[in-house]
Motif scaffolding. Structure first.
Motif, PDB file in Angstrom:
ATOM      1  N   LEU A 149      45.536  15.673  24.094  1.00 24.25           N
ATOM      2  CA  LEU A 149      45.545  17.138  24.124  1.00 24.25           C
ATOM      3  C   LEU A 149      46.007  17.634  25.500  1.00 24.25           C
ATOM      4  O   LEU A 149      46.775  18.593  25.593  1.00 24.25           O
ATOM      5  N   LEU A 154      47.739  21.130  25.602  1.00 26.33           N
ATOM      6  CA  LEU A 154      46.890  21.914  24.707  1.00 26.33           C
ATOM      7  C   LEU A 154      45.487  22.118  25.270  1.00 26.33           C
ATOM      8  O   LEU A 154      44.677  22.833  24.681  1.00 26.33           O
ATOM      9  N   SER A 155      45.182  21.466  26.390  1.00 31.89           N
ATOM     10  CA  SER A 155      43.845  21.559  26.960  1.00 31.89           C
ATOM     11  C   SER A 155      43.898  21.296  28.462  1.00 31.89           C
ATOM     12  O   SER A 155      44.553  20.349  28.906  1.00 31.89           O
ATOM     13  N   SER A 160      47.574  26.437  28.330  1.00 35.23           N
ATOM     14  CA  SER A 160      47.125  25.560  27.235  1.00 35.23           C
ATOM     15  C   SER A 160      46.510  26.350  26.081  1.00 35.23           C
ATOM     16  O   SER A 160      46.697  26.000  24.914  1.00 35.23           O
ATOM     17  N   LYS A 164      47.761  25.963  22.360  1.00 35.65           N
ATOM     18  CA  LYS A 164      46.803  25.507  21.351  1.00 35.65           C
ATOM     19  C   LYS A 164      46.749  26.485  20.181  1.00 35.65           C
ATOM     20  O   LYS A 164      46.776  26.082  19.017  1.00 35.65           O
ATOM     21  N   THR A 165      46.691  27.779  20.495  1.00 36.82           N
ATOM     22  CA  THR A 165      46.663  28.805  19.443  1.00 36.82           C
ATOM     23  C   THR A 165      47.911  28.729  18.571  1.00 36.82           C
ATOM     24  O   THR A 165      47.847  28.839  17.342  1.00 36.82           O
ATOM     25  N   LYS A 179      36.841  21.671  21.012  1.00 39.07           N
ATOM     26  CA  LYS A 179      37.728  20.546  21.330  1.00 39.07           C
ATOM     27  C   LYS A 179      37.343  19.317  20.510  1.00 39.07           C
ATOM     28  O   LYS A 179      38.205  18.612  19.991  1.00 39.07           O
ATOM     29  N   LEU A 182      38.394  19.858  16.950  1.00 40.78           N
ATOM     30  CA  LEU A 182      39.850  19.798  16.861  1.00 40.78           C
ATOM     31  C   LEU A 182      40.335  18.356  16.813  1.00 40.78           C
ATOM     32  O   LEU A 182      41.146  17.992  15.950  1.00 40.78           O
ATOM     33  N   GLN A 199      54.172  18.827  17.690  1.00 40.41           N
ATOM     34  CA  GLN A 199      53.974  19.688  18.855  1.00 40.41           C
ATOM     35  C   GLN A 199      55.221  19.754  19.724  1.00 40.41           C
ATOM     36  O   GLN A 199      55.489  20.756  20.359  1.00 40.41           O
TER      37      GLN A 199
END
Length: 205
Positions: A149, A154-155, A160, A164-165, A179, A182, A199
């Motif tokens: 991630l 994404l994190s 991020s 992520k959204t 998290k 997810l 992604q």
């Protein structure tokens, strides 16, 4: 001092009503645990979609409170995902209140979080039948991790939350997944390779 109970293994996804139920169940089973947020599931279209996906892929165990509200939620989810994809676990109707609450619930019954561990485990084993204790099948390929991630942006990195959204929206997943939720959901639904490609493509758009 109560005896140590054996962890229940299952590949099914366990659905409970709230975070206190989830915290209670997390030391009794290695199942993936997701919440309905009480009646919040009625309006949360993306969480509904996630429940449907996981129900068809892994199957669900429904474990709600023994009061009328719990049965309404149980019936709603069963109809949502299809009866054949669900096993029903029932805790007994026991009068009382949880320690954290000042007053008992409307019907004076203990919620899942207040029921004795042994009774909760027995409810799960009764629901699973011959499935109880079977170790979850490990998906092919390597697992998606928290590090992935981070590396996908994404994190824990600048921008991020926005990335992520965007990814969750593209995948049809609820935006409010923690998290931990997810990573578990992604591992249930996709391989590392599939998600890595997805992604990457998403970042180009």
């Amino acid at each position: 001092m109560s005896e140590k109970l054996e962890l229940l293994h299952t590949d099914r996804v366990l659905i409970v009503e709230g975070k206190y139920d989830a915290a209670r169940l997390s030391h009794l089973t290695d199942a993936m645990i997701l919440l309905t947020d009480g009646f919040g599931i009625y309006k949360d279209k993306k969480r509904q979609q996630l429940f449907k996906q996981l129900a068809h892929k892994n199957g669900l165990i429904l474990l709600t409170d023994s009061d009328a509200a719990g049965f309404r939620i149980r019936t709603y989810i069963t109809n949502l995902v299809g009866e054949k994809n669900v096993v029903q676990a029932y805790v007994p109707a026991i009068h009382g209140k949880e320690k954290r609450k000042a007053q008992p619930g409307k019907e004076g019954l203990l919620g899942v979080e207040g029921v004795d561990d042994a009774l909760v485990l027995q409810a799960l084993r009764d629901a699973l039948g011959e499935e109880a204790g079977i170790a979850p099948a490990k998906p092919e390929g390597r697992q998606i991790t928290y590090t992935d991630l981070y590396e996908w942006g994404l994190s824990g990195t600048a921008g991020s939350a926005e990335r992520k959204t965007k990814l969750l929206s593209a995948l049809g997943l609820p935006p409010r997944l923690s998290k931990k939720e997810l990573v578990e959901a992604l591992n249930r639904l996709y391989s590392y390779e599939q998600l890595d490609e997805m992604q990457s493509e998403l970042l180009k758009t």
